[in-house]
Structures are given as structure tokens and as C-alpha cells.
Design an enzyme around this catalytic site. Structure first.
Site, mmCIF file in Angstrom:
data_model
loop_
_atom_site.group_PDB
_atom_site.id
_atom_site.type_symbol
_atom_site.label_atom_id
_atom_site.label_comp_id
_atom_site.label_asym_id
_atom_site.label_seq_id
_atom_site.Cartn_x
_atom_site.Cartn_y
_atom_site.Cartn_z
ATOM 1 N N ILE A 238 4.353 64.440 22.552
ATOM 2 C CA ILE A 238 3.819 63.181 22.041
ATOM 3 C C ILE A 238 2.829 62.612 23.051
ATOM 4 O O ILE A 238 3.121 62.521 24.244
ATOM 5 C CB ILE A 238 4.953 62.151 21.812
ATOM 6 C CG1 ILE A 238 5.873 62.587 20.663
ATOM 7 C CG2 ILE A 238 4.381 60.757 21.551
ATOM 8 C CD1 ILE A 238 5.231 62.554 19.303
ATOM 9 N N LYS A 239 1.659 62.221 22.553
ATOM 10 C CA LYS A 239 0.670 61.518 23.381
ATOM 11 C C LYS A 239 0.645 60.061 22.942
ATOM 12 O O LYS A 239 0.491 59.756 21.761
ATOM 13 C CB LYS A 239 -0.711 62.138 23.225
ATOM 14 C CG LYS A 239 -1.824 61.389 23.975
ATOM 15 C CD LYS A 239 -3.166 62.085 23.754
ATOM 16 C CE LYS A 239 -4.278 61.431 24.573
ATOM 17 N NZ LYS A 239 -4.883 60.290 23.926
ATOM 18 N N GLN A 240 0.801 59.162 23.907
ATOM 19 C CA GLN A 240 0.883 57.743 23.576
ATOM 20 C C GLN A 240 0.235 56.913 24.682
ATOM 21 O O GLN A 240 0.183 57.323 25.842
ATOM 22 C CB GLN A 240 2.354 57.331 23.421
ATOM 23 C CG GLN A 240 2.594 55.916 22.995
ATOM 24 C CD GLN A 240 1.929 55.562 21.681
ATOM 25 O OE1 GLN A 240 0.785 55.102 21.679
ATOM 26 N NE2 GLN A 240 2.632 55.785 20.570
#
Length: 352
Positions: A238-240
């Protein structure tokens, strides 16, 4: 970078960040990354052997190889922010080869970019550094612009050019988000069938997420739920954005909340806010990488190190930094990426 240099760059926040002990979700509950991340966290999943091989390629390449951490260079801003605006500070990056060269010079785990960028140099570089093909984009020539990510190619095309993984964005909260969820879920399933990893940019986009002068697009509760939806559709990473505040749900007046979300599972400390994102990725089973953000000039190095320290101590697995690196001379961009990597190589910086 010596530990003392990291302390110097953190300035008066060094003690606040490096000595923080999280009393929200204890570190014993987090699934930490490490050299054995594939065997420990992925071997019992439904991912097939080719997918596990490509995930190991990502974790086994570059200066952070076999540490369990990732340093990825993302350059999709030519579509997301217009090429002219993105590359005016450093026009050499209109040439896709220089994008890949920067990732190689900086010894990144992977380079993430568009179909066109990676395909144009695939035969020369796909075997030298893992490719992550960013599949969908929000192009800026439709006027008025809307928060809509559309596919620019197919999963099979990404596989054909030798990608180790695909990347995609969902604009959670936008009018088109439900369609994007379906599209990306289907793309991720096919990518896994073909043996590629999956990375999801879990971003929020809705003008209503700004309330009384406060922007909740990076609120821990909202981004955490976006992350939780992302891992539900089988993102491997996940990229956040790094959370900057909390309480988006009660401020805006929607969704379902519990007081424990704010006074037990999180606090106002940046590491605890980021840990809330981590726990929404199945307690760290699905790794969280935070974005480096826009380039602000002289403060970029300190900001990048700050973000890396928060991510690592929260239980994240790395940083994906683009504009702070490629909007500088290549030498300076390499230096900044190495500074980020130094945080993850520093054994004195541990889970809070």
C-alpha cells in the site's frame, strides 16, 4: 549517513521521534518486515510462485536488498501533474532513460512509471532493475478536471514489457471510486495470475474532505480506511500519504466511528498516526510505504528523513519518493534517496 547526521536533520524533533514509545497499538502486535518477509508473511497466502518470485525481486534488489524495506523511485507525474510542470525544474527527465538511470544510480529497489516510459527502454533495463508499471492515471486535459483514474493499458502489456509488479491508484471518496475499485481489483487478480506483484496508491479525493479550513485528505482515520479497502482487493503493498491529522469522519460527519479509534488506537503523535495506517494493512502483513511528497527546495532532505523515520518506527516498509529526487540535478537526487535509505539501514532506528 551516520546516525548523528539523521539526528541533525531531524533537529529539535529528533528526541520526539527517535525516542517515542507507542502506547496505542504495541509493537508486539505488528507483523514487522525483515529479511525473511516473503517466507514469514507471504508463504501461506494464495499468491502463486511466480508472484512470490517477483515480490522477492523487489525486496532483493538495490541498496536495501534483503532488509525487508523498499526504496522506490516513482515518476508518473508527467501524466498526473503535466510533463511541463513536472520536468521544467530538470528537463533531462523528459527522456525516459534518465528516469531509469536515476533509480539505478540511487540503487533503488524498483522504478515505477508509465507504460510509455518503461516500454521505451524495456529491453535495455528490465533485467537490471525491477519495473513497476503504473497502469491508470488522472489526465489533466479533460476540462473541467475530475477525480477520475482511467486505465492507460492492460495487465498483459505490463507483463510483456517485463514488469515485476503493477501499480494503480484509486481515488477513494470520489464519484468514480466504486468503478475504480472494481477495475483495480480485476487488474490485481489478473496480475497475480501472471505472477506480478501489486501496489496500490490509496489516495483520497473529495472536496467535502475539507472542513472549516482543515484538510482531512491525509487524516489517519480516512487514509486508514482507504488502506483497509486496498488490502481487501489484494494489494501486496500500500502506498499512502503520511497522515498529518485525525478525526476526518467526525469532522465531516459521515461514516462509522468508535471513540477507541482516536484515544486508544491512535494519538496525535505522528508515529502513532502512521501506525494506524499500518494496522489497517492487516497489522503490517501488507506493507505500507509512504510517499515523499512534493519538492519544496532546501527542506527536501530533512522532510524526506522525517517521513522515513516516522514510517519505519510506525511499522512501515519504506518510502516512495519522486519529485523530491528528480526535480533536482541527478547527483542531488541520488543523495536524497540515499539519505532515505540510510534511515532504513540504521539498526538503531527501531519499531516504536
Amino acid at each position: 549517513m551516520a546516525h548523528s547526521t539523521i539526528i541533525q536533520l531531524l533537529g529539535n524533533q529528533s528526541d520526539y521521534l527517535l525516542n517515542h514509545v507507542s502506547k496505542t497499538v504495541e509493537k508486539s502486535m505488528i507483523h514487522p518486515t525483515g529479511p525473511d518477509v516473503i517466507e514469514r508473511l507471504w508463504i501461506d497466502s494464495d499468491r502463486n510462485i511466480p508472484t512470490l518470485n517477483n515480490l522477492q525481486r523487489l525486496f532483493g534488489h538495490g541498496r536495501l536488498a534483503n532488509t525487508g524495506y523498499l526504496s522506490i523511485l516513482p515518476v508518473d507525474q508527467g501524466i498526473e501533474h503535466t510533463a511541463g510542470a513536472s520536468f521544467a525544474p530538470n528537463p533531462i527527465y523528459f527522456d525516459p532513460e534518465n528516469i531509469v538511470k536515476l533509480a539505478l544510480e540511487a540503487d533503488c529497489n524498483a522504478v515505477a512509471s508509465t507504460f510509455g516510459v518503461l516500454a521505451s527502454v524495456a529491453r535495455k533495463y528490465a533485467h537490471k532493475i525491477p519495473f513497476v508499471v503504473k497502469m491508470n492515471h488522472n489526465e489533466l486535459l479533460t476540462y473541467p478536471n475530475s477525480y477520475n483514474q482511467i486505465p492507460f493499458g492492460t495487465v498483459k502489456e505490463a507483463w510483456n514489457l517485463g514488469a515485476a509488479a503493477i501499480g494503480a491508484t484509486i481515488y477513494f471518496g470520489s464519484e468514480e471510486s466504486r468503478r475504480q475499485i472494481v477495475e483495480v481489483a480485476e487488474a490485481f487478480e489478473y496480475a497475480h495470475e501472471l505472477g506480478m506483484g501489486t501496489i496500490l496508491w490509496c489516495y483520497l479525493r473529495n472536496n467535502a474532505f475539507k472542513k472549516d479550513g482543515v484538510d482531512y485528505h491525509s487524516a489517519a482515520d480516512l487514509t486508514g480506511q482507504a488502506d483497509h479497502i486496498g488490502v481487501t482487493i489484494k494489494a501486496d503493498i500500500i502506498k499512502q500519504k503520511l497522515p498529518t491529522n485525525n478525526g476526518g469522519f467526525p469532522a465531516i460527519g459521515f461514516g462509522k466511528t468508535n471513540p477507541g479509534m482516536y484515544d486508544q488506537l491512535s494519538s496525535q503523535h505522528p508515529i502513532d498516526l502512521c501506525r494506524y495506517q499500518v494496522i489497517n494493512g492487516y497489522m503490517g502483513r501488507i506493507g505500507l510505504i509512504n510517499s515523499g511528497g512534493e519538492s519544496r527546495g532546501e527542506s527536501d532532505l530533512a522532510e524526506a528523513v522525517y517521513t522515513a523515520v516516522v514510517n519505519k518506527r510506525a511499522g512501515g516498509i519504506g518510502l516512495i519518493a519522486g519529485r523530491k529526487a528528480f526535480q533536482k540535478p541527478m547527483k542531488d537526487g541520488v543523495e536524497l534517496i540515499h539519505a532515505i535509505q540510510d534511515v532504513y539501514l540504521d539498526k538503531g532506528i527501531t519499531l516504536a
